[in-house]
Design a protein around this motif. Structure first.
Motif, PDB file in Angstrom:
ATOM      1  N   GLU A 152       1.001  -1.402  -0.061  1.00 51.34           N
ATOM      2  CA  GLU A 152      -0.135   0.009   0.040  1.00 51.34           C
ATOM      3  C   GLU A 152       0.856   1.228  -0.255  1.00 51.34           C
ATOM      4  OE1 GLU A 152      -2.270  -0.629   3.533  1.00 51.34           O
ATOM      5  OE2 GLU A 152      -0.474  -1.052   4.681  1.00 51.34           O
ATOM      6  N   PHE A 153       0.172   2.432  -0.160  1.00 55.35           N
ATOM      7  CA  PHE A 153       1.184   3.522  -0.154  1.00 55.35           C
ATOM      8  C   PHE A 153       0.946   4.183   1.438  1.00 55.35           C
ATOM      9  CE2 PHE A 153       1.910   8.206  -0.659  1.00 55.35           C
ATOM     10  CZ  PHE A 153       3.253   8.193  -0.836  1.00 55.35           C
ATOM     11  N   ARG A 154       2.215   4.125   1.966  1.00 55.48           N
ATOM     12  CA  ARG A 154       2.291   4.623   3.225  1.00 55.48           C
ATOM     13  C   ARG A 154       3.181   5.826   3.279  1.00 55.48           C
ATOM     14  NH1 ARG A 154       4.243   0.963   8.572  1.00 55.48           N
ATOM     15  NH2 ARG A 154       4.679   2.765   9.873  1.00 55.48           N
ATOM     16  N   LEU A 155       3.188   6.812   3.987  1.00 56.57           N
ATOM     17  CA  LEU A 155       4.046   8.111   4.077  1.00 56.57           C
ATOM     18  C   LEU A 155       4.431   8.436   5.482  1.00 56.57           C
ATOM     19  CD1 LEU A 155       5.434  10.396   2.948  1.00 56.57           C
ATOM     20  CD2 LEU A 155       3.445  11.555   2.650  1.00 56.57           C
ATOM     21  N   THR A 156       5.570   8.343   5.956  1.00 54.79           N
ATOM     22  CA  THR A 156       6.094   8.833   7.255  1.00 54.79           C
ATOM     23  C   THR A 156       7.077  10.170   7.028  1.00 54.79           C
ATOM     24  OG1 THR A 156       6.107   6.574   7.878  1.00 54.79           O
ATOM     25  CG2 THR A 156       7.322   8.127   9.102  1.00 54.79           C
ATOM     26  N   CYS A 157       6.672  11.198   7.433  1.00 53.32           N
ATOM     27  CA  CYS A 157       7.571  12.233   7.355  1.00 53.32           C
ATOM     28  C   CYS A 157       7.999  12.946   8.764  1.00 53.32           C
ATOM     29  CB  CYS A 157       6.700  13.567   6.909  1.00 53.32           C
ATOM     30  SG  CYS A 157       6.363  13.481   5.099  1.00 53.32           S
ATOM     31  N   SER A 158       9.274  13.443   8.790  1.00 51.81           N
ATOM     32  CA  SER A 158      10.025  13.845  10.005  1.00 51.81           C
ATOM     33  C   SER A 158      10.401  15.226   9.689  1.00 51.81           C
ATOM     34  CB  SER A 158      10.707  13.090  10.642  1.00 51.81           C
ATOM     35  OG  SER A 158      10.155  11.561  10.906  1.00 51.81           O
ATOM     36  N   ILE A 159      10.198  15.921  10.505  1.00 47.37           N
ATOM     37  CA  ILE A 159      10.827  17.539  10.426  1.00 47.37           C
ATOM     38  C   ILE A 159      11.745  17.732  11.639  1.00 47.37           C
ATOM     39  CG2 ILE A 159       9.538  18.327   8.741  1.00 47.37           C
ATOM     40  CD1 ILE A 159       8.000  19.941  10.887  1.00 47.37           C
ATOM     41  N   ASP A 160      12.585  18.751  11.588  1.00 42.18           N
ATOM     42  CA  ASP A 160      13.452  19.144  12.981  1.00 42.18           C
ATOM     43  C   ASP A 160      13.994  20.510  12.970  1.00 42.18           C
ATOM     44  OD1 ASP A 160      14.996  19.181  14.926  1.00 42.18           O
ATOM     45  OD2 ASP A 160      16.196  17.618  14.559  1.00 42.18           O
ATOM     46  N   PHE A 161      13.079  21.576  13.426  1.00 39.59           N
ATOM     47  CA  PHE A 161      13.349  22.889  13.461  1.00 39.59           C
ATOM     48  C   PHE A 161      13.826  23.147  14.893  1.00 39.59           C
ATOM     49  CE2 PHE A 161      10.856  22.501   9.688  1.00 39.59           C
ATOM     50  CZ  PHE A 161      11.339  23.767   8.940  1.00 39.59           C
ATOM     51  N   ASN A 162      14.870  23.980  14.783  1.00 35.92           N
ATOM     52  CA  ASN A 162      15.472  24.303  15.981  1.00 35.92           C
ATOM     53  C   ASN A 162      14.562  25.556  16.520  1.00 35.92           C
ATOM     54  OD1 ASN A 162      17.226  25.090  18.264  1.00 35.92           O
ATOM     55  ND2 ASN A 162      18.626  25.962  16.884  1.00 35.92           N
ATOM     56  N   HIS A 163      13.648  25.329  16.932  1.00 36.44           N
ATOM     57  CA  HIS A 163      12.307  26.416  17.338  1.00 36.44           C
ATOM     58  C   HIS A 163      11.296  25.689  18.344  1.00 36.44           C
ATOM     59  CE1 HIS A 163       9.136  29.264  17.105  1.00 36.44           C
ATOM     60  NE2 HIS A 163       9.846  30.180  16.603  1.00 36.44           N
ATOM     61  N   PRO A 164      11.107  26.550  19.442  1.00 31.73           N
ATOM     62  CA  PRO A 164      10.120  25.868  20.456  1.00 31.73           C
ATOM     63  C   PRO A 164       8.974  25.430  20.080  1.00 31.73           C
ATOM     64  CG  PRO A 164      10.660  28.408  20.789  1.00 31.73           C
ATOM     65  CD  PRO A 164      11.501  28.018  19.528  1.00 31.73           C
ATOM     66  N   LEU A 165       8.485  26.171  19.172  1.00 35.82           N
ATOM     67  CA  LEU A 165       6.847  25.967  18.638  1.00 35.82           C
ATOM     68  C   LEU A 165       6.985  24.651  17.681  1.00 35.82           C
ATOM     69  CD1 LEU A 165       5.166  29.220  17.880  1.00 35.82           C
ATOM     70  CD2 LEU A 165       4.764  27.717  19.793  1.00 35.82           C
ATOM     71  N   ILE A 166       8.072  24.369  16.910  1.00 36.97           N
ATOM     72  CA  ILE A 166       7.937  23.168  16.278  1.00 36.97           C
ATOM     73  C   ILE A 166       9.040  22.090  16.392  1.00 36.97           C
ATOM     74  CG2 ILE A 166       8.573  22.537  13.563  1.00 36.97           C
ATOM     75  CD1 ILE A 166       8.531  25.573  12.981  1.00 36.97           C
TER      76      ILE A 166
END
Length: 290
Positions: A152-166
């Motif tokens: 099936e089509f599965r999507l895993t996304c990760s982000i990493d921002f040096n910011h307290p809200l993110i």
């Protein structure tokens, strides 16, 4: 997964502002025949030139995904393309009277509603998929995209921002129409106030406002009402990824995992995907497929 290609049942239109140009643009989506794919037509140019929504036609990824051919460009297509992908629309003609698509509210939500209002029409043509047989990966400077085999089509996304809200955020979805509409399509693009102000000084972002983006100033979200999801930032990155990956031409049966990726890196991965042809097959689903 759909076994037949799909288009929309009837034409639908909307009007909005281009986020970078600040110009009002009119957009109409029309049904299209089997195997056409998504095709953009510039009605404001002589002869109404057209460009296919395919990664081979990507000419810029610095601020948005831009496609073009022979002097005809169409900019900021990723949110509409995510809408087509999420709603399983394979064939459509998009007429637009400017070089930049309207930003609407900064998400794929308005486009998704537009497509939904047009209705979906099953077509007499099989739907083809890229079925991943072995992992394909691209990584550089902390960014990575990998696709693994999956039915099936599965999507895993990760982000990493040096910011307290993110900070660090990850989302993981098996993508179908219901999940796309409920969990992804309404996530808005985002930016920092100092970046928005700088872009405007350089003549960019002329149409940007709190009506079409989440804007962060220090430790505050400036938008009235705040965020639509607690992790809206990473969900929008997933939305962008769907729009970019739709340019591969056919849906993928595989598990896509991204880390700190963006338009340019997604495009670079699609180019690598096509160089590793031993790692995937093209398939159609038979009537008795599960």
């Amino acid at each position: 997964m759909n076994r037949n290609q799909q288009t929309i049942q009837s034409p639908v239109s909307c009007t909005g502002v281009g986020v970078h140009s600040g110009k009002i643009v009119n957009l109409t989506i029309k049904p299209a025949p089997v195997n056409q794919g998504i095709r953009f037509v510039r009605t404001d140019l002589p002869g109404h030139p057209a460009v296919a929504a395919h990664f081979n036609n990507v000419v810029d990824t610095s601020l948005a995904t831009v496609i073009g051919t022979e002097g005809c460009i169409v900019s900021t297509i990723e949110h509409l393309m995510a809408g087509f992908f999420g709603m399983s629309i394979d064939n459509a003609t998009v007429e637009v009277d400017g070089y930049e698509l309207p930003i609407m509210d900064g998400s794929a939500g308005p486009f998704t509603s537009l497509i939904k209002s047009a209705g979906t029409q099953a077509q007499d043509g099989p739907k083809c998929y890229f079925k991943v047989k072995a992992p394909i990966s691209l990584s550089e400077n902390g960014k990575s995209v990998t696709v693994y085999p999956s039915d099936e089509f599965r999507l895993t996304c990760s982000i990493d921002f040096n910011h307290p809200l993110i900070g660090k955020q990850t989302c993981d979805f098996i993508i179908d129409r219901e999940t796309f509409q409920k969990e992804i399509c309404s996530a808005r693009t985002f930016g920092f106030l100092h970046e928005v102000e700088m872009m405007k000084r350089y003549g960019l972002g002329r149409g940007g406002s709190l009506e079409n983006a989440v804007v962060i100033d220090g430790d505050r979200v400036l938008n009235e009402g705040g965020l639509r999801y607690s992790d809206e930032f990473v969900r929008h990155k997933a939305l962008d990824c769907l729009g970019d990956f739709s340019l591969i031409g056919m849906p993928i049966m595989g598990h896509v995992v991204t880390q700190k990726s963006g338009h340019a890196f997604n495009h670079a991965f699609l180019e690598k995907f096509f160089t590793e042809k031993e790692s995937w097959d093209t398939v159609t689903l038979s009537a008795d497929s599960k």
